[in-house]
Design a protein around this motif. Structure first.
Motif, short mmCIF file in Angstrom:
data_model
loop_
_atom_site.label_atom_id
_atom_site.label_comp_id
_atom_site.label_asym_id
_atom_site.label_seq_id
_atom_site.Cartn_x
_atom_site.Cartn_y
_atom_site.Cartn_z
N SER A 47 0.87 -1.17 0.00
CA SER A 47 0.00 0.00 0.00
C SER A 47 0.91 1.22 0.00
CB SER A 47 -0.88 -0.02 1.26
OG SER A 47 -0.11 0.34 2.41
N GLU A 107 -2.56 5.52 -3.28
CA GLU A 107 -3.09 4.20 -2.96
C GLU A 107 -3.90 3.73 -4.17
OE1 GLU A 107 -4.47 2.63 1.05
OE2 GLU A 107 -6.35 3.37 0.16
N GLY A 123 -4.77 -1.66 0.11
CA GLY A 123 -4.72 -0.92 1.37
C GLY A 123 -6.12 -0.62 1.90
#
Length: 289
Positions: A38, A57, A62
């Protein structure tokens, strides 16, 4: 969880929530992670960079794992999202940095819009036909079964992957805790199955012949002992990008975590070109919102 002046940011874009971590001021740097990580992959790199770091991201990873449902998580689609996000924020001529799948996303985005970037840094990124690695191929083939597995069966595989990918054991143990948490929260087996299902080597093969004419200042830094992305691919990529490979002797796959100072130094070398493109001196560019 963040620290050391790292900020969590987000915005709504084309019906999706785009999230990123941000640290610092000055010339912009966009960082793209891979799988199974992430934006926190860059947590040790960002404080060392002399610029404004924005660690994207990717959709489906994530804290954004739930947002991946029903969306294309392939590299070409992620590159489109990255370009749209940069435009939405008004980020001028960032240095683009990618690791693992993020390296492939960075290459695709740079080829599609070289005018939007001032430099490119790739570290142990997927490229050409270097991927998917055997374990990911196996997960793709067994995705329907993988979705049904309990987390207790997935965890040992991820632990093994991180240990194989790190040359710093203490950093590997830290990273397992950091990167396992989103999978625990959002369902590890389903998340991994979703992430790997859309991965297509054709995405990097489609742009590989355009890399030699990209014309961006570039740095290619590679863990020379990487078992997942072999250093020979890094050498080929460096040649096509008009630079010289910088091997990290003994380094493995997760270079941003094991060797953040080396990655940060490579990024910093390109920041003067970013400042020149944006018209602001390094360390003095205002944050665009």
């Amino acid at each position: 969880m963040t620290g050391g002046g790292v900020r969590e940011e987000q915005l709504a874009l084309n019906g999706e929530t785009v999230r990123w971590l941000e640290h610092g001021e000055g010339s912009p740097v966009v960082l793209v992670h891979g799988v199974p990580t992430s934006p926190r992959l860059w947590r040790h790199v960002m404080p060392l960079v002399h610029g404004r770091c924005l660690a994207l991201e990717m959709a489906g990873y994530g804290t954004s794992i739930p947002d991946g449902s029903g969306r294309d998580l392939g590299l070409a689609a992620q590159a489109d999202r990255l370009l749209g996000w940069i435009d939405a924020l008004g980020i001028e001529a960032p240095v683009l940095v990618g690791h693992d799948l993020g390296g492939g996303v960075a290459q695709i985005a740079a080829v599609r819009r070289p005018d939007r970037f001032s430099g490119l840094v790739i570290t142990n990124g997927v490229c050409y036909d270097s991927w998917p690695i055997p374990s990911v191929v196996a997960m793709k083939r067994a995705a329907d079964v993988l979705r049904l597995l309990p987390q207790t069966m997935v965890y040992p595989s991820l632990v093994q992957l991180f240990h194989r990918g790190h040359d710093d054991r203490s950093r590997a143990l830290e990273s397992i805790g950091v990167h396992w948490q989103p999978y625990v929260t959002h369902g590890a087996a389903r998340a991994l199955a979703r992430q790997v299902s859309d991965l297509r080597v054709e995405d990097t093969l489609a742009i590989s012949d355009r890399l030699p004419s990209l014309g961006l200042p570039a740095r290619v830094v590679w863990g020379a002992a990487d078992r997942f992305q072999k250093v020979a691919y890094g050498e080929r990529l460096a040649t096509d990008l008009g630079t010289t490979l910088r091997p990290i002797p003994g380094g493995r796959h997760f270079t941003p975590e094991d060797h953040p100072e080396i990655i940060a130094a490579a990024i910093d070398e390109l920041l003067p070109s970013a400042a020149a493109r944006s018209g602001a001196p390094p360390g003095a560019q205002s944050r665009a919102r």
